[in-house]
Scaffold this active site. Sequence first.
Site, PDB file in Angstrom:
ATOM      1  N   ASP A  32     -54.319 -20.189 -32.017  1.00 20.01           N
ATOM      2  CA  ASP A  32     -55.676 -20.169 -31.413  1.00 20.01           C
ATOM      3  C   ASP A  32     -56.108 -21.695 -31.029  1.00 20.01           C
ATOM      4  OD1 ASP A  32     -55.610 -21.125 -34.098  1.00 20.01           O
ATOM      5  OD2 ASP A  32     -57.016 -19.747 -34.743  1.00 20.01           O
TER       6      ASP A  32
ATOM      7  N   GLU B 124     -60.098 -24.711 -37.412  1.00 23.19           N
ATOM      8  CA  GLU B 124     -60.162 -23.443 -36.827  1.00 23.19           C
ATOM      9  C   GLU B 124     -61.084 -23.668 -35.720  1.00 23.19           C
ATOM     10  OE1 GLU B 124     -57.914 -21.401 -37.121  1.00 23.19           O
ATOM     11  OE2 GLU B 124     -57.374 -20.633 -39.187  1.00 23.19           O
TER      12      GLU B 124
END
Length: 243
Positions: free
Chosen positions: A135, A142
């Site tokens: 991702d 993140e």
Amino acid sequence: MFTIIVAENYDEASHEAMKLVRDVLRKDRPVLGLTAGSTPIGLYKEMIEGYQSGELSYRNVRTWNLDEYIGLDRSHPQSCHTYMREKLFDHLDIPQENIHIPNGDAEDPEAECERYEASLQDVTIDLQILGLGTDGHIGFNEPGTPFESLTHVAELTEQTRRDNAHYFGGNIELVPKKAISMGLATVMRARRVVVIATGTAKANAVYNMIKGPMKSRCPASALQAHPRLTVIADKEAAQRILF
Ligand code: GLP
């Protein structure tokens, strides 16, 4: 400014990364930023071979690791501490006191983040080695992590926990939900950064890192602003940026 090296395969990618490590090891007191994950294993093998052949010494090297899971004892088989010992440090002449890894088992994780960031206050990492999440995460930064973040408590996304479940016997429930991670701004302070990405699963992340907008939805895109970034990708990971 960035350089892209497209390697034929994983071994060649590891070998290219080793060339950068060798450059840094020529310094008097080299500082390496290290990462766990499956990606750097080939590089770590080459680092070990260099020591075992008597060609390289790590006696003056200092290292800082990117991240550690929260809630795992450092002796847990899947902790970054254990990974780094088994895959690298136990096979080198690096002094124990030169090794820095966040303590994921600290009673007060926030205080541990501050302590870890402070340990880097007067240090500049010569070469930060990074893998890449599918991702676009680096460390455990993140999607959505602000570019100005320092070492912090990170919540792992479902996708990252799924990607890492194979290390935990395929059981996502056993993958910790939080980690301590250097922040994106911490990583950006390194003199030089190398991202190693191999395999088709990383192709979108490589594309978004290099060609996508610099947005926190792809944390690695922050690196577009780094003055000395090298991306080493095999043909599969580079497939979307080659044409
Ligand atoms: C993990 C780590 C990262 C690592 C990335 C890719 O979640 N926190 O530091 O670079 O995911 O892992 P792998 O190299 O196994 O593909």
